[in-house]
Design a protein around this motif. Structure first.
Motif, PDB file in Angstrom:
ATOM      1  N   GLY A   1      31.727 -41.418 -47.325  1.00  0.00           N
ATOM      2  CA  GLY A   1      32.768 -42.434 -47.382  1.00  0.00           C
ATOM      3  C   GLY A   1      32.802 -43.314 -46.153  1.00  0.00           C
ATOM      4  N   ALA A   2      32.467 -42.750 -45.004  1.00  0.00           N
ATOM      5  CA  ALA A   2      32.422 -43.483 -43.738  1.00  0.00           C
ATOM      6  C   ALA A   2      31.616 -42.640 -42.767  1.00  0.00           C
ATOM      7  N   ALA A   3      30.961 -43.281 -41.790  1.00  0.00           N
ATOM      8  CA  ALA A   3      30.126 -42.558 -40.837  1.00  0.00           C
ATOM      9  C   ALA A   3      30.389 -43.052 -39.426  1.00  0.00           C
ATOM     10  N   TYR A   4      30.460 -42.114 -38.477  1.00  0.00           N
ATOM     11  CA  TYR A   4      30.718 -42.416 -37.071  1.00  0.00           C
ATOM     12  C   TYR A   4      29.809 -41.553 -36.213  1.00  0.00           C
ATOM     13  N   GLU A   5      29.703 -41.919 -34.945  1.00  0.00           N
ATOM     14  CA  GLU A   5      28.969 -41.109 -33.993  1.00  0.00           C
ATOM     15  C   GLU A   5      29.940 -40.225 -33.223  1.00  0.00           C
ATOM     16  N   LEU A   6      29.403 -39.225 -32.532  1.00  0.00           N
ATOM     17  CA  LEU A   6      30.232 -38.282 -31.782  1.00  0.00           C
ATOM     18  C   LEU A   6      31.182 -38.990 -30.824  1.00  0.00           C
ATOM     19  N   ALA A   7      30.704 -40.012 -30.146  1.00  0.00           N
ATOM     20  CA  ALA A   7      31.546 -40.727 -29.188  1.00  0.00           C
ATOM     21  C   ALA A   7      32.755 -41.371 -29.854  1.00  0.00           C
ATOM     22  N   ASP A   8      32.687 -41.580 -31.165  1.00  0.00           N
ATOM     23  CA  ASP A   8      33.761 -42.235 -31.901  1.00  0.00           C
ATOM     24  C   ASP A   8      34.557 -41.238 -32.741  1.00  0.00           C
ATOM     25  N   VAL A   9      34.637 -39.983 -32.274  1.00  0.00           N
ATOM     26  CA  VAL A   9      35.302 -38.945 -33.052  1.00  0.00           C
ATOM     27  C   VAL A   9      36.765 -39.278 -33.320  1.00  0.00           C
ATOM     28  N   ALA A  10      37.457 -39.894 -32.364  1.00  0.00           N
ATOM     29  CA  ALA A  10      38.857 -40.256 -32.590  1.00  0.00           C
ATOM     30  C   ALA A  10      38.976 -41.256 -33.732  1.00  0.00           C
ATOM     31  N   GLN A  11      38.057 -42.195 -33.771  1.00  0.00           N
ATOM     32  CA  GLN A  11      38.070 -43.188 -34.843  1.00  0.00           C
ATOM     33  C   GLN A  11      37.779 -42.531 -36.196  1.00  0.00           C
ATOM     34  N   ALA A  12      36.904 -41.530 -36.199  1.00  0.00           N
ATOM     35  CA  ALA A  12      36.597 -40.816 -37.436  1.00  0.00           C
ATOM     36  C   ALA A  12      37.837 -40.106 -37.968  1.00  0.00           C
ATOM     37  N   HIS A  13      38.575 -39.435 -37.083  1.00  0.00           N
ATOM     38  CA  HIS A  13      39.808 -38.764 -37.515  1.00  0.00           C
ATOM     39  C   HIS A  13      40.850 -39.779 -37.974  1.00  0.00           C
ATOM     40  N   ARG A  14      40.903 -40.909 -37.298  1.00  0.00           N
ATOM     41  CA  ARG A  14      41.858 -41.950 -37.686  1.00  0.00           C
ATOM     42  C   ARG A  14      41.548 -42.466 -39.090  1.00  0.00           C
ATOM     43  N   ARG A  15      40.262 -42.654 -39.364  1.00  0.00           N
ATOM     44  CA  ARG A  15      39.874 -43.122 -40.695  1.00  0.00           C
ATOM     45  C   ARG A  15      40.235 -42.081 -41.749  1.00  0.00           C
ATOM     46  N   PHE A  16      39.995 -40.818 -41.476  1.00  0.00           N
ATOM     47  CA  PHE A  16      40.340 -39.754 -42.419  1.00  0.00           C
ATOM     48  C   PHE A  16      41.831 -39.772 -42.722  1.00  0.00           C
ATOM     49  N   GLU A  17      42.640 -39.895 -41.699  1.00  0.00           N
ATOM     50  CA  GLU A  17      44.089 -39.838 -41.883  1.00  0.00           C
ATOM     51  C   GLU A  17      44.655 -41.088 -42.542  1.00  0.00           C
ATOM     52  N   SER A  18      43.915 -42.180 -42.535  1.00  0.00           N
ATOM     53  CA  SER A  18      44.414 -43.409 -43.151  1.00  0.00           C
ATOM     54  C   SER A  18      44.441 -43.310 -44.665  1.00  0.00           C
ATOM     55  N   GLY A  19      43.708 -42.345 -45.231  1.00  0.00           N
ATOM     56  CA  GLY A  19      43.713 -42.130 -46.665  1.00  0.00           C
ATOM     57  C   GLY A  19      42.773 -43.061 -47.405  1.00  0.00           C
ATOM     58  N   GLY A  20      42.582 -42.784 -48.681  1.00  0.00           N
ATOM     59  CA  GLY A  20      41.748 -43.622 -49.523  1.00  0.00           C
ATOM     60  C   GLY A  20      40.261 -43.462 -49.307  1.00  0.00           C
ATOM     61  N   VAL A  21      39.831 -42.420 -48.585  1.00  0.00           N
ATOM     62  CA  VAL A  21      38.405 -42.222 -48.339  1.00  0.00           C
ATOM     63  C   VAL A  21      37.751 -41.670 -49.600  1.00  0.00           C
ATOM     64  N   ARG A  22      36.650 -42.268 -49.984  1.00  0.00           N
ATOM     65  CA  ARG A  22      35.873 -41.751 -51.110  1.00  0.00           C
ATOM     66  C   ARG A  22      34.849 -40.772 -50.563  1.00  0.00           C
TER      67      ARG A  22
END
Length: 324
Positions: free
Chosen positions: A295-316
């Motif tokens: 549904g979305a891909a991030y690098e380790l350095a962007d782990v906070a952004q990855a969690h933020r995307r997960f919590e925003s909802g609507g991830v396929r």
């Protein structure tokens, strides 16, 4: 080694890339260089401090990450069947490290027992394969072992577009379900249909009683379990893979009481790593019966952004974090 860490409970911004000692391979372990992992609901709950204090005992800094796909780089003296260079996937259990920390996978390396891994699917890339261990294993255990799904039965999947739900739709079809009904948000209903659901409903505009009766409910949401339990046919089974963390005592109490009053019991479980199931998931993926969804891909350095995307909802599907 590099790892995702947090020094306090809180929002995604508490996560950062830091450094911790690399694990040392014990005689009965293999050392895996992690290529990718994913963000899962349980990790978000822990990071946010959303569980009662007795669930949260561990020192800071804490790590995160549950599943992984990677390459074997070292093999303990007592281990057979694996060699450096093998590509594997797997899950971690609750084994603590020397500081009492549960081992976590969002790091450059992880040391695991051989029974926690299996050869990764040959047909999938590392990020694609990372989407399946947690969701696929959870769906397979929920449908086969807990619900004991029989061919021809009707299955309802709540949260059908998410990591576990998208796998449950596909696994239910592969196991011979007669009809699979998916509940998802409006923008993701088409996607759930592409996964094989026979009927997809927008949960925001659907009242539970409008769905009709079903034989099995797979619930990945955790709220209003009673309303969906009432949809079960006599002898029907409901499997909850998540409970309402805003009201944990009430939620778990309701699950327990459902086993006392009536036959339509709500079953709750926590997935455990198991080699045989991971082998089966790999076969299903290589056969095309289980489709990975990044549904979305991030690098380790962007782990906070990855969690933020997960919590925003609507991830396929799954939010993937690459490490290598």
């Amino acid at each position: 080694m590099r790892a995702a860490l947090f020094d306090r409970f809180g929002p995604p911004d508490v996560l950062y890339e830091g450094r911790v000692p690399a694990p040392v391979t014990a005689a009965d372990e293999i050392l895996v260089r992690v290529g990718a992992t994913t963000v899962n609901g349980g990790e978000v709950i822990v990071r946010s401090g959303g569980l009662p204090p007795w669930f949260m005992r561990a020192p800071f800094p804490r790590q995160t990450g549950l599943d992984f796909v990677g390459e074997v780089v070292d093999v303990g003296a007592a281990v057979t069947g694996y060699s450096p260079g093998d590509r594997v996937w797997g899950l971690l259990d609750e084994k603590p490290d020397a500081r009492g920390q549960p081992l976590r996978s969002l790091a450059e390396y992880v040391a695991v027992r051989p029974d926690q891994v299996s050869p990764a699917p040959e047909t999938l890339s590392v990020p694609e394969a990372a989407t399946l261990p947690v969701g696929g294993l959870t769906a397979l255990v929920a449908l086969r072992r807990k619900a004991r799904l029989r061919p021809g039965e009707r299955v309802l999947v709540r949260g059908a577009a998410g990591g576990v739900g998208s796998a449950a739709v596909q696994v239910a079809k592969a196991l011979g379900a007669g009809e699979v009904i998916g509940l998802a948000s409006g923008p993701t209903t088409g996607f759930v249909g592409e996964l094989g659901a026979d009927r997809v409903l927008d949960y925001r505009s659907t009242v539970p009683r409008e769905i009709g009766t079903v034989d099995v409910v797979i619930d990945t949401v955790g709220t209003d379990l009673g309303a969906y339990r009432r949809l079960l046919e006599p002898g029907g089974r409901m499997v909850a893979v998540r409970f309402d963390t805003a009201r944990p005592v009430r939620a778990l109490g309701g699950i327990a009481m459902s086993g006392v009053h009536g036959t339509s019991r709500i079953r709750f479980f926590r997935g455990r790593p198991e080699r045989a199931l991971l082998d089966e998931l790999a076969r299903m993926a290589d056969a095309g019966d289980l489709r990975p969804v990044v549904g979305a891909a991030y690098e380790l350095a962007d782990v906070a952004q990855a969690h933020r995307r997960f919590e925003s909802g609507g991830v396929r599907g799954k939010v993937v974090v690459t490490v290598g």
